[in-house]
Design an enzyme around this catalytic site. Sequence first.
Site, PDB file in Angstrom:
ATOM      1  N   HIS A  25      41.867  78.021  41.631  1.00 33.43           N
ATOM      2  CA  HIS A  25      42.666  76.794  41.681  1.00 33.43           C
ATOM      3  C   HIS A  25      44.120  77.195  41.922  1.00 33.43           C
ATOM      4  O   HIS A  25      44.436  78.392  42.046  1.00 33.43           O
ATOM      5  CB  HIS A  25      42.495  75.982  40.392  1.00 33.43           C
ATOM      6  CG  HIS A  25      42.715  76.789  39.140  1.00 33.43           C
ATOM      7  ND1 HIS A  25      43.938  77.326  38.801  1.00 33.43           N
ATOM      8  CD2 HIS A  25      41.858  77.175  38.161  1.00 33.43           C
ATOM      9  CE1 HIS A  25      43.828  77.978  37.663  1.00 33.43           C
ATOM     10  NE2 HIS A  25      42.576  77.915  37.258  1.00 33.43           N
ATOM     11  N   HIS A  28      45.655  80.211  40.133  1.00 32.90           N
ATOM     12  CA  HIS A  28      45.364  81.546  40.670  1.00 32.90           C
ATOM     13  C   HIS A  28      46.228  81.818  41.908  1.00 32.90           C
ATOM     14  O   HIS A  28      46.749  82.915  42.092  1.00 32.90           O
ATOM     15  CB  HIS A  28      43.901  81.645  41.107  1.00 32.90           C
ATOM     16  CG  HIS A  28      42.915  81.545  39.992  1.00 32.90           C
ATOM     17  ND1 HIS A  28      42.084  80.467  39.829  1.00 32.90           N
ATOM     18  CD2 HIS A  28      42.616  82.402  38.982  1.00 32.90           C
ATOM     19  CE1 HIS A  28      41.305  80.655  38.777  1.00 32.90           C
ATOM     20  NE2 HIS A  28      41.624  81.818  38.236  1.00 32.90           N
ATOM     21  N   GLN A  52      31.930  89.384  28.912  1.00 34.67           N
ATOM     22  CA  GLN A  52      32.970  88.678  28.145  1.00 34.67           C
ATOM     23  C   GLN A  52      32.514  87.277  27.731  1.00 34.67           C
ATOM     24  O   GLN A  52      33.290  86.534  27.130  1.00 34.67           O
ATOM     25  CB  GLN A  52      34.298  88.639  28.900  1.00 34.67           C
ATOM     26  CG  GLN A  52      34.357  87.712  30.108  1.00 34.67           C
ATOM     27  CD  GLN A  52      35.685  87.809  30.819  1.00 34.67           C
ATOM     28  OE1 GLN A  52      35.972  88.794  31.485  1.00 34.67           O
ATOM     29  NE2 GLN A  52      36.533  86.791  30.673  1.00 34.67           N
ATOM     30  N   ARG A 178      37.383  75.506  34.498  1.00 35.37           N
ATOM     31  CA  ARG A 178      36.431  74.643  33.785  1.00 35.37           C
ATOM     32  C   ARG A 178      36.726  73.160  33.996  1.00 35.37           C
ATOM     33  O   ARG A 178      35.863  72.323  33.711  1.00 35.37           O
ATOM     34  CB  ARG A 178      36.489  74.932  32.279  1.00 35.37           C
ATOM     35  CG  ARG A 178      35.955  76.305  31.933  1.00 35.37           C
ATOM     36  CD  ARG A 178      36.398  76.721  30.545  1.00 35.37           C
ATOM     37  NE  ARG A 178      36.250  78.155  30.372  1.00 35.37           N
ATOM     38  CZ  ARG A 178      35.261  78.738  29.720  1.00 35.37           C
ATOM     39  NH1 ARG A 178      34.355  78.031  29.142  1.00 35.37           N
ATOM     40  NH2 ARG A 178      35.201  80.051  29.637  1.00 35.37           N
TER      41      ARG A 178
HETATM   42  O1  PAF Z   1      41.213  85.556  32.934  1.00 33.46           O
HETATM   43  C1  PAF Z   1      40.191  85.814  33.593  1.00 33.46           C
HETATM   44  O2  PAF Z   1      39.871  85.173  34.599  1.00 33.46           O
HETATM   45  C2  PAF Z   1      39.291  86.955  33.150  1.00 33.46           C
HETATM   46  O3  PAF Z   1      39.260  87.051  31.765  1.00 33.46           O
HETATM   47  C3  PAF Z   1      39.667  88.301  33.792  1.00 33.46           C
HETATM   48  C4  PAF Z   1      41.047  88.759  33.384  1.00 33.46           C
HETATM   49  C5  PAF Z   1      39.599  88.188  35.308  1.00 33.46           C
HETATM   50  C6  PAF Z   1      38.679  89.371  33.341  1.00 33.46           C
HETATM   51  O4  PAF Z   1      37.370  89.058  33.689  1.00 33.46           O
END
Ligand code: PAF
Length: 272
Positions: A25, A28, A52, A178
């Site tokens: 989006h 970024h 994660q 999201r």
């Molecule tokens: O913030 C994110 O999108 C993720 O946590 C990252 C830093 C790309 C790690 O997967």
Amino acid sequence: MHTWATRQKGRGKTIGFVPTMGALHTGHLELVRRAREENQLVICSIFVNPIQFNKAEDLENYPRTLDSDLRQLGSAGCDAVFSPDTEEMYPEKETRVYDFGHMDKVMEGKYREGHFNGVAIVVDKLLRVTVPDRAYFGEKDFQQLQIIRELVRQEGHPVEITGCPTVREPGGLALSSRNIRLSLAQRREAQKIYEALKMAKGLYPETPVDEIMTRVASFINASPELQVEYFEIVRADDLLPAGTEDKDKEVVGCIAVYAGDIRLIDNMRLNS
Ligand code: PAF
């Protein structure tokens, strides 16, 4: 990717790196813009990092929009995209356990066990692959940003970590991958998160932090669409709880809210 990046560095080029999980989006693209401004080359990674996620359905539901991501990165002037698959990133099971003290035990760490260890492992790998001079992260994930600074310190990565301001929708909702899952009503109500943070900013440091925390939670929970998971007022440098006596340090209010099953986070510096 590593061969290309080291060759470019050998030619004296500076590299800015923007790690992402895709579903890009404007937030970024703002990181990419900043990386462009400060470096000769920009690398972006797109990898939905399974380790994660602490809930299988969250990983499953995470939006994946690779074609549109690549188009946007092309237009934003990104020079190279690293989009590995899971086997490439994790040929073997990961067993590393980082010690970030209490920094990864509070807030997000408390509700998403193992999340920051997974983030740290992937960011460490990505930095080794892309050998950047600078890496860019959104301040929306404030706790992540501070933990990555600590990771870089522990691992001795020769990279400068830059936090970039949160980009918001006109109503104040922080941009997040999201958000596309929110219904119209949830999206409208979710603006209250930003309003609540501004309210906290208006109250700190004159009002005791406990009272600010209670008022923020009741304001948000009054909405039938929203449920606060946590709201904490912490010191920016070590993420320890802040009191009014910390008013001369950087103090941040951090919040996580559920809108239905969609978890939204945000934060605001309270004493600028
Ligand atoms: O913030 C994110 O999108 C993720 O946590 C990252 C830093 C790309 C790690 O997967």
